[in-house]
Design an enzyme around this catalytic site. Sequence first.
Site, mmCIF file in Angstrom:
data_model
loop_
_atom_site.group_PDB
_atom_site.id
_atom_site.type_symbol
_atom_site.label_atom_id
_atom_site.label_comp_id
_atom_site.label_asym_id
_atom_site.label_seq_id
_atom_site.Cartn_x
_atom_site.Cartn_y
_atom_site.Cartn_z
ATOM 1 C CG ASP B 29 7.810 -43.852 1.932
ATOM 2 O OD1 ASP B 29 7.304 -44.932 1.469
ATOM 3 O OD2 ASP B 29 7.613 -42.891 2.129
ATOM 4 N NE ARG B 111 17.386 -35.357 6.286
ATOM 5 C CZ ARG B 111 17.224 -36.004 6.672
ATOM 6 N NH1 ARG B 111 17.619 -37.641 7.091
ATOM 7 N NH2 ARG B 111 15.622 -36.346 6.803
ATOM 8 C CG ASP B 140 15.294 -33.191 5.898
ATOM 9 O OD1 ASP B 140 15.580 -32.611 6.515
ATOM 10 O OD2 ASP B 140 14.100 -34.537 6.050
ATOM 11 C CB SER B 194 5.493 -37.725 7.431
ATOM 12 O OG SER B 194 6.999 -37.039 7.707
#
Lengths: 420, 420, 420, 420
Positions: B29, B111, B140, B194
């Site tokens: 990705d 993050r 996110d 995922s």
Amino acid sequence: MASGNSNGSDKAQAGKIKKVVLAYSGGLDTSIILKWLQETYGAEVVTFTADLGQGEELEPARRKAELLGIKPENIFIEDLREEFVADYVFPMLRANALYEGIYLLGTSIARPLISKKQIEIARATGADAVCHGATGKGNDQVRFELGYYALEPSIRIVAPWREWDFNSREDLIAFAEKHQIPVAKDKRGEAPFSVDANLLHSSSEGKVLEDPNVEPPDYVYQRTIAPEDAPDKPTVITIGFAKGDAVSINGEKLSPATILARLNDLGRDNGIGRVDLVENRFVGMKSRGVYETPGGTILLAAHRAIESLTLDRGAAHLKDELMPRYAELIYNGFWFSPEREMLQALIDKSQEHVEGEVRLKLYKGNVIVIGRSSPQSLYSETLVTFEDDKGAYDQKDAEGFIRLQALRLRTLGLRNRGGA
Amino acid sequence: MASGNSNGSDKAQAGKIKKVVLAYSGGLDTSIILKWLQETYGAEVVTFTADLGQGEELEPARRKAELLGIKPENIFIEDLREEFVADYVFPMLRANALYEGIYLLGTSIARPLISKKQIEIARATGADAVCHGATGKGNDQVRFELGYYALEPSIRIVAPWREWDFNSREDLIAFAEKHQIPVAKDKRGEAPFSVDANLLHSSSEGKVLEDPNVEPPDYVYQRTIAPEDAPDKPTVITIGFAKGDAVSINGEKLSPATILARLNDLGRDNGIGRVDLVENRFVGMKSRGVYETPGGTILLAAHRAIESLTLDRGAAHLKDELMPRYAELIYNGFWFSPEREMLQALIDKSQEHVEGEVRLKLYKGNVIVIGRSSPQSLYSETLVTFEDDKGAYDQKDAEGFIRLQALRLRTLGLRNRGGA
Amino acid sequence: MASGNSNGSDKAQAGKIKKVVLAYSGGLDTSIILKWLQETYGAEVVTFTADLGQGEELEPARRKAELLGIKPENIFIEDLREEFVADYVFPMLRANALYEGIYLLGTSIARPLISKKQIEIARATGADAVCHGATGKGNDQVRFELGYYALEPSIRIVAPWREWDFNSREDLIAFAEKHQIPVAKDKRGEAPFSVDANLLHSSSEGKVLEDPNVEPPDYVYQRTIAPEDAPDKPTVITIGFAKGDAVSINGEKLSPATILARLNDLGRDNGIGRVDLVENRFVGMKSRGVYETPGGTILLAAHRAIESLTLDRGAAHLKDELMPRYAELIYNGFWFSPEREMLQALIDKSQEHVEGEVRLKLYKGNVIVIGRSSPQSLYSETLVTFEDDKGAYDQKDAEGFIRLQALRLRTLGLRNRGGA
Amino acid sequence: MASGNSNGSDKAQAGKIKKVVLAYSGGLDTSIILKWLQETYGAEVVTFTADLGQGEELEPARRKAELLGIKPENIFIEDLREEFVADYVFPMLRANALYEGIYLLGTSIARPLISKKQIEIARATGADAVCHGATGKGNDQVRFELGYYALEPSIRIVAPWREWDFNSREDLIAFAEKHQIPVAKDKRGEAPFSVDANLLHSSSEGKVLEDPNVEPPDYVYQRTIAPEDAPDKPTVITIGFAKGDAVSINGEKLSPATILARLNDLGRDNGIGRVDLVENRFVGMKSRGVYETPGGTILLAAHRAIESLTLDRGAAHLKDELMPRYAELIYNGFWFSPEREMLQALIDKSQEHVEGEVRLKLYKGNVIVIGRSSPQSLYSETLVTFEDDKGAYDQKDAEGFIRLQALRLRTLGLRNRGGA
């Protein structure tokens, strides 16, 4: 016998109690208190023995009270299990209440109901005093007495453990023998720890448990088996909820107390609900307790799971933020306070749509949520899917959302750089 | 190719990005994003690949970046494991942070660190933009972008998933093939769920997990074995703490990341740290996630235990009341906000004396505290004992304590009766 | 004379006090206490007299102490005004602390400092006890004693008003005359109300104020004129702030105590800072107090104004939510508690950029903010303008912002309709 | 004319609106919007004009709507004053709600009611869209739209200020003239500031007010005179309360809207209720507003005063702690949210006994409480008196109270000394 009546203004009138309602278990300690009340205050004693699911029969308490000279009309025995679960345990579980992150408040939540019943009996029998058997170092004295005072502000309270001059177990046994109170052989020595039990939990404290660095010996546990001893095969159950309360197990509608009793059995058999903690007492010191709350532990997990599906984020987060306060109020004995009632109103308001079913796997100490469903679900597969959601959610909205959330942080960042 | 640049004022200048720092994993990705950035914006791409303990080697990412035409000086690879644990995970654990009562925030806490590094690299390389690979429906994107904006208010942000016109996995694969991006066979179809992983946790979401009434299939779990598969014999360990942070295991002093890694192994082997929940995303919908936080789950239990001994009630309860807010801030992406920093100052202040050792039994999914000791203990056996405490506590004090606590309730009781 | 020593375990050892540090004002009541301590406990008395800006000279207290037989080395007199304002009043004002929405905590905040000094003197002089002159119904006894105990856990505390057997003003006067304590003529009868004063405020309570439905008579007010009597022309001043504290008036840098003193004068002359309220005491009853806080009232308005410009929303709202708790802690006497210190750490963290100038109009009881400016301002005319903002804010972002804020409400709306 | 329909998924279907309910004041701006809706969307327009006490007649709005081609059955005009005060303003005042310590939320509280009525009319008329005239930088767009979405999740919302391409006042005037919308002469130039008004307050923002360091010019104030211009003689009034709401003035029972209107007159005449502040908008920037809330300011002071007598401490402090959150929810537009409703349930629960009378002196900007009385009073002169209280309070209780409150602090003190 000295009654310690030099302490406080009420005590000056110690002799003036006419009739006192004693929370009476039928055990040795409250039998000693019964006699001590008769002797010290010369008062007529009314006994109140409640079934809160502690797992003891009540009729022996009646016989023992009669033996100690209590008139039949002064002996009150009541099965409070349904009231206890429906009006105290369940409202508390709606809040997901945990004291200090861990304790399900099994002892705390039983005290208000006992207080309330004692006051009702005091009114019915014309008693001017109430009496409990809690010691002067614990939380229970506070819980009982705040309940008494809130419901009957002018009631006279007798707390023998704070008043009498007994200094040791031997003194108590001697007093018991002097007054023909039967003393079981195993009560002669010091109990290795002190216990409390009701339909929600059993607690153990003191003695062998006093060093928090030593693991509790196995014999302390009373109503659960160890995870290690539980079956190798998980048990799967389904709990149904309506308006935030459990209403069924595996599809069978059951009364509140029956639900809790069945879950206690299931929890016990699967080693669920043991907690060993150091907690902060309201009276100011830390203590170590061992708690067993098998059914309550299952209910808490199930309730959170059904809420996760049916409660909006705003409602859920507000509840979570207020929960520690609510739990603290119950722990400290403020069940009958306006602030607890206000919080309850807020919590109950949130539960209107909390209904549905939760599937759980019980396995060697674990309560594992494996499914939840609800006709009131707020979960939307369409919204959340990575796939085409047919316009339910426009990903481009996120940009504006983030940019406005960030605006104040960007302004701050610019300012702070300038200011640095 | 349309760049979706009709949305928002910045987009009008899409062509004007000169250099963009991409959070690059080396996977399919982010490789597609890399190419898309080059093609859509004509920008020089700088890749940033971090080791946060996700368990993948980094050098393949370097080779892949080179293959896609990134200049060596534009490839940044960094081992952030110690920084991640010491400056993000541990401060958060000091707060006993749990989102919605259950989630240990393993994705959320990673993050901000990635954002911070991207901004640092943007400054070092003179880049005017940053780019992440998070989708437009998740949390996110918010966490990355709030971090970017807080640290560099005028940075340009590219969020390909919100911008591009690919509508399906097939579109993406076609784009990859057209640009000679290698596509592993198992990536051709849709992944069944995922994932995200770092040293604190692994998360799984989407697809086979989208029905919250269906138990997650076993293959979803990536870093823990099932409780049922864990050893029949418990593992006992001791964790040492100083100033609220874990500093040793079984007496051996270890670095923060090493401690977490070892506890991850111990947790994995004992089936610890699985959570399956329905949570409320910041962007407004509910989602279902499966999280594995083996070491973090052990640390949380241990930290609460050492706090139970060393933290005063006032401090502990204030922390508990503020914890949900603190956890919400981290979940929502506000790590770099003044309110998170204020709460951190409050929390850190409380941890000065949080030191000592906690003994734990790990057994088939259970983390059982079996002992805690501390040179900074506030627990006093003398105070709490049922025995003679040599004057440490005067039980008669309790009467005055209760009577003044009750005064307002008595006044209320009298008023309400009159008013009724 | 009976010393009331039948109450509590410490009292059993009443005779054993060797040296006691008395908070001594030099007035009649503490002079009586001084003599009573000598007589009842046979203890050496150390007097401590502090200038907290109450507006009385201290040297008369020295002479009076000498007259009552206190050795010169046992007489401690200290000017604490700067310490009081810098380390107690200003930190509290950073929080915008108001008890029950209205009271600026002028009495509460002075007690911890006095406690601290008494304990320091006890250590310096080898005293084993401390003594204060607060009554048994008020908050001040709690504040003093929590301070003593927190700082010197094993200190012996003497609280004469709770111990002695005097039942009336006449008893006290008789005791004073018997011991040659000078009694001013106007002290012979009952004072019409009771007062406390320091640099932050004056309070009046009791007697003529006890009916909350009767307006306080004019003579109750001691340091402010009535709004009606204030000048017809407003006074305009500018207060400068740095790190959340006032540092200048009209451009002139001044010490903390000087600033407060000047603002007291300005407030007094303009009829500012009177509050008449019914408040909830920590000991459980309601009381009615009249407070005058002229300078503090001005500072609170000015501090809020400078914060409005320099504090981010997240910081400001978190402070506002925690303020009532912080104020309650100070009111209840928990200045020296970990939870107050934790909240202070949070508050102080927020004040790093709180600097700038506030212009105020003082007029007949009103404090009106008419301007604020700051080099650390977060206010942006560009952002907020209705005019062209040159891209600082994209109005289209608002749509996404609102749509994601609304998402959960829309989901709820759909659910609730279905469920209805 | 371009309709800005490139932004967001709904816009792609701009042409598909059939009927839209417009919040229509009859003024120039909403008349322009009316025409713009007809032209851009080709939609049938329904106008809704409400009397919330803004002080303007409604019939001119009807005539103007007719003039602009609205069918009589599509013109809705409603007097909402009583509903506004009874169901929105009074519930909010029960909470003593103040945003950022100062703002009485006069604009915020009106928006939910308008939203609700628009949705009701949309249902009644079969409209598929609603439209408001709030700009893209303010809070009102959020408040309107969260209301719409909460009550009718699938409603289509048109926000012209975010959509159209007018860039200046001139553009708007040109559009108006082109469509024969009458433009008053004084509307041709830029208004020097922007206003909103209803029965609770008037607000002014923008233009001449944009520099927060400049005092608002006198002509900004619309419904209060300056304190300096108010009478030299105070006005004394009595407000009666029942269940937390004002029910009478000077003994005369009055409807909610009448009470507020009368207090507005009294406040206006005495220079009461002006606030000039810098506030934090929900959309992320700071703005400066000037608010006039004459009656609300009086009610807030009176309500706090009657609560001070009738609310228990536990209830009062819990309310105070939750108030900032409650106020923030209203400010941000979350009136129709479960968390606001939960807080309202908590607040309303507290108000059951809040009744009695408050006497106030209104004088040149001051609202001074000079008396409060209640049949539900919790204030006890007997308890609080310095005199003999006939045993209502035993001062010796305070010792035990303090000693147990201090226990944890003493334990801490011992520990910290050892640890130091």
